[in-house]
Scaffold this motif. Structure first.
Motif, PDB file in Angstrom:
ATOM      1  N   THR A 145      27.989  20.924 -19.814  1.00 39.79           N
ATOM      2  CA  THR A 145      27.099  19.978 -20.026  1.00 39.79           C
ATOM      3  C   THR A 145      26.823  19.688 -18.746  1.00 39.79           C
ATOM      4  O   THR A 145      27.717  19.339 -17.258  1.00 39.79           O
ATOM      5  N   ASP A 157      33.135  14.342 -27.363  1.00 36.29           N
ATOM      6  CA  ASP A 157      31.965  14.623 -27.391  1.00 36.29           C
ATOM      7  C   ASP A 157      32.435  16.268 -26.750  1.00 36.29           C
ATOM      8  O   ASP A 157      31.457  17.607 -27.609  1.00 36.29           O
ATOM      9  N   GLN A 158      32.724  15.833 -25.921  1.00 39.22           N
ATOM     10  CA  GLN A 158      34.144  17.283 -25.435  1.00 39.22           C
ATOM     11  C   GLN A 158      34.518  18.322 -26.473  1.00 39.22           C
ATOM     12  O   GLN A 158      34.093  19.413 -26.976  1.00 39.22           O
ATOM     13  N   ARG A 160      33.624  18.590 -29.990  1.00 34.23           N
ATOM     14  CA  ARG A 160      32.500  18.577 -30.619  1.00 34.23           C
ATOM     15  C   ARG A 160      32.357  19.836 -30.152  1.00 34.23           C
ATOM     16  O   ARG A 160      31.966  20.185 -30.809  1.00 34.23           O
ATOM     17  N   ARG A 161      31.640  19.766 -28.637  1.00 30.80           N
ATOM     18  CA  ARG A 161      31.370  20.663 -28.164  1.00 30.80           C
ATOM     19  C   ARG A 161      31.822  22.118 -28.188  1.00 30.80           C
ATOM     20  O   ARG A 161      31.854  23.464 -28.315  1.00 30.80           O
TER      21      ARG A 161
END
Length: 698
Positions: A145, A157-158, A160-161
């Motif tokens: 990303t 966010d990491q 979740r990804r």
């Protein structure tokens, strides 16, 4: 007092307390189930919304026949990123990465709660971040990303990804992405590019110290670059070794030996073997990421070194090219387009293996092959090497001398010009050109020009790759096949071969070329070869074959300027013999004679094959009819025939000293008697030879 008396302190209170703890336990369990359900439901929603897996662009690679990297190509932004998987990496390196980065990689779903708690605890105790608690999956999420500042939101966010990646990819695929994308400083990404850059080898077999350095660098790739800060790189490597030893994965002795190994101080260039051919193959199929060629990488490297070394000794501005073909399959085993791809003074980027140049005498074997095929010559046939004129052209030999009468075999071995032109005149220049073109060779003539006799001495343009292919056809029994460059093409059914010459003719040529005098300090009689030098010493050639390989060599200036005394024998032939020495220790034999080959000396050849060009023009002039002293009936003044053998056209017939007939292309002349009596008939040829008969006319 009864057991149920209110005065009994152990009665009702015990029952009430037990119910409370049971209720509390049930409540906690119910709450945990709710939380777990909520978390699982959330994770399910995250997984359900997972986008397609990332498609990280990687460098285009060109590989040799065994999968060895010949040349990678940088990405458009200049980064080197080579695709990697677990099979491409030393198993010990994989174990060290997992132990150091993510010990529970195989068990978690993208996020490791224990690792996060450990990271929080370390930060609380020390007041600074000791470890981020990131899993390998989270690191892959970050690497795939756009870069973001290191904030709590970015970390969430990491996470979740990472969960989404785990939903879309297998563990092996996630590990492959990490091995491909991990940063190693500068424009180097991925473990393969790093191993090639810092150690000059693929990461399949590494020392313990090398593996530890590759584990340490991605944590802080710029600060720990060994080519810029060796001390930091060494310290980071040693910390990896110490931690793995503390986990019981390494022994104290292993760590001590590994720490004694220095870190690399310089970056190494990535492989760039066969740059001309690899560039052409990559450009021809741009959609491919990996191109498999038929080249032998180790042989390619040896021959590139050979040409680089020898051309430097030849002089400034000179370059060379070399092609090696496998006779049976026509697969290209080595392709050296120039002496040094990076040398601008030698125009190194020009692919001289595909440059159109004058072949000198290297087409002569195909002239002889056609003559053998036609039956007008045999290796033991005698032929004349004497001054001769072909129209306005009077060819001479390279040393300006003539050998007189000698065998066709010897004439080919000595590369004599006049015999070759005599044979080419007999087989026809257009026929020779057609055969070579039908076999797949590209010939170039001046605009509007047609094949003529000078093409036998180099008066035509040809490429080294095509000339080598033609010689491989001689080694293959006269069947030509286009060179094969790609492994996938080699696995297909072989294409239909074109018949260049008959098998017997090809074998005659090969056996003759085995006797070509070898260059100085070389052992002859082991390979069949031919040299060539173009007009003005612009191109020198040597092409040869044994039972397995065919090698073509060109030496000259890329700009086409003449080089004094640059001959095929002095410049190209030594390279040819050195190349064979690097290919095989002992060249393979050419094989047995094919069916139909005539093994005989000159005296046992059929009369027409004993002496090429020996016709009746070369024999003594003789009147064969009527015989001397004959009586002929011709008093009625009818025309009578006189037949002649030998001599050189035109022929002139004299009757009693007076010319009465002339023949330009026939050996029968007609005359008319002047009455009864004796008549003297005399024939004179163009060379002044005469023969006479006396007849009585009745």
């Amino acid at each position: 007092m009864s057991a149920t008396s209110p005065a009994d302190p152990a009665g009702p209170p015990k029952r009430s307390g037990g119910r409370w703890w049971r209720r509390l336990g049930l409540a906690v369990l119910a709450g945990a189930l709710v939380v777990a359900g909520t978390v699982q439901g959330g994770l399910a929603l995250v997984r359900a919304g997972a986008p397609p897996p990332p498609q990280a662009p990687v460098s285009v690679e060109v590989l040799d026949r065994d999968g060895r990297l010949l040349r990678p190509f940088a990405l458009s932004d200049g980064r080197w990123r080579l695709a990697a998987g677990a099979a491409d990496v030393d198993p010990r390196l994989l174990a060290m990465i997992l132990a150091y980065e993510d010990r529970r990689f195989e068990g978690h779903s993208g996020v490791d709660p224990l690792a996060l708690l450990r990271a929080v605890g370390q930060a609380a105790r020390s007041g600074r971040v000791i470890s981020g608690g990131s899993t390998l999956t989270m690191q892959v999420a970050r690497l795939t990303t756009p870069p973001r500042a290191r904030t709590l939101g970015a970390k969430l966010d990491q996470m979740r990804r990472a969960v989404q990646l785990e939903a879309r990819l297998t563990k092996a695929e996630i590990l492959g992405l990490y091995l491909t994308l991990a940063p190693y400083g500068g424009n180097v990404e991925g473990v393969r590019a790093a191993a090639l850059t810092y150690f000059g080898k693929e990461p399949r077999r590494l020392t313990l110290a090398e593996a530890a350095l590759l584990v340490a660098l991605p944590q802080s790739p710029e600060a720990r670059r060994p080519d810029r800060n060796a001390a930091r790189a060494r310290a980071a490597r040693d910390r990896v070794l110490d931690r793995l030893a503390a986990q019981g994965l390494l022994s104290a002795d292993e760590v001590r030996v590994a720490k004694a190994e220095p870190v690399p101080a310089l970056r190494r260039p990535l492989p760039q073997l066969a740059p001309h051919l690899t560039g052409e193959m990559a450009a021809a199929r741009p959609a491919l990421v990996r191109h498999g060629l038929t080249l032998d990488g180790a042989l390619q490297e040896r021959l590139e070194d050979l040409l680089r070394e020898r051309t430097r000794a030849l002089g400034r501005g000179l370059s060379a090219a070399m092609v090696v073909l496998d006779n049976d399959s026509s697969q290209v085993r080595a392709y050296v387009g120039s002496a040094d791809f990076t040398d601008r003074a030698r125009a190194g980027e020009v692919d001289l293996a595909r440059a159109v140049r004058s072949p000198g005498s290297t087409l002569k074997p195909f002239i002889y092959a056609l003559a053998f095929e036609d039956g007008i010559a045999h290796p033991e046939t005698l032929i004349e090497d004497r001054p001769a004129r072909f129209g306005a052209w009077r060819p001479e030999n390279f040393d300006r001398t003539f050998q007189g009468t000698l065998s066709v075999r010897k004439a080919l071995q000595l590369s004599l010009n006049v015999p070759a032109v005599r044979l080419l005149e007999a087989v026809g220049p257009q026929r020779l050109a057609s055969r070579l073109q039908q076999a797949g060779a590209r010939l170039e003539l001046p605009p509007g020009a047609a094949p003529a006799l000078p093409m036998g001495l180099g008066g035509v343009g040809i490429r080294l790759i095509d000339l080598t292919m033609l010689y491989a056809a001689l080694a293959r029994g006269g069947e030509a096949q286009a060179p094969v460059f790609r492994r996938e093409d080699a696995m297909l059914a072989p294409p239909r071969r074109a018949r260049l010459v008959e098998a017997v003719a090809a074998w005659y040529v090969g056996q003759s070329l085995l006797g070509t005098p070898a260059p100085e300090n070389a052992l002859g009689g082991r390979i069949a070869f031919k040299t060539g030098t173009s007009y003005g010493y612009r191109d020198s050639w040597a092409v040869g074959f044994d039972g397995r390989r065919t090698v073509g060599v060109w030496v000259g200036r890329p700009d086409g300027q003449a080089v004094a005394d640059l001959t095929g024998r002095a410049a190209a032939a030594p390279l040819l013999f050195d190349a064979f020495a690097r290919i095989v220790r002992t060249p393979a034999g050419l094989g047995p004679a094919p069916k139909g080959a005539l093994m005989a000396g000159n005296a046992r050849l059929p009369p027409p094959q004993r002496h090429f060009g020996r016709t009746r023009q070369d024999e003594p002039l003789q009147v064969v009819f009527p015989p001397d002293g004959a009586r002929v009936a011709g008093a009625d003044a009818q025309a009578l025939a006189l037949k002649v053998d030998g001599g050189t056209f035109p022929l002139t017939l004299l009757l009693d000293g007076r010319p009465v007939a002339r023949a330009e292309d026939r050996r029968t002349l007609f005359w008319t008697p002047q009455g009864r009596g004796f008549a003297r008939l005399t024939v004179i040829d163009a060379a002044g030879l005469t023969d006479s008969v006396m007849v009585r006319v009745e």
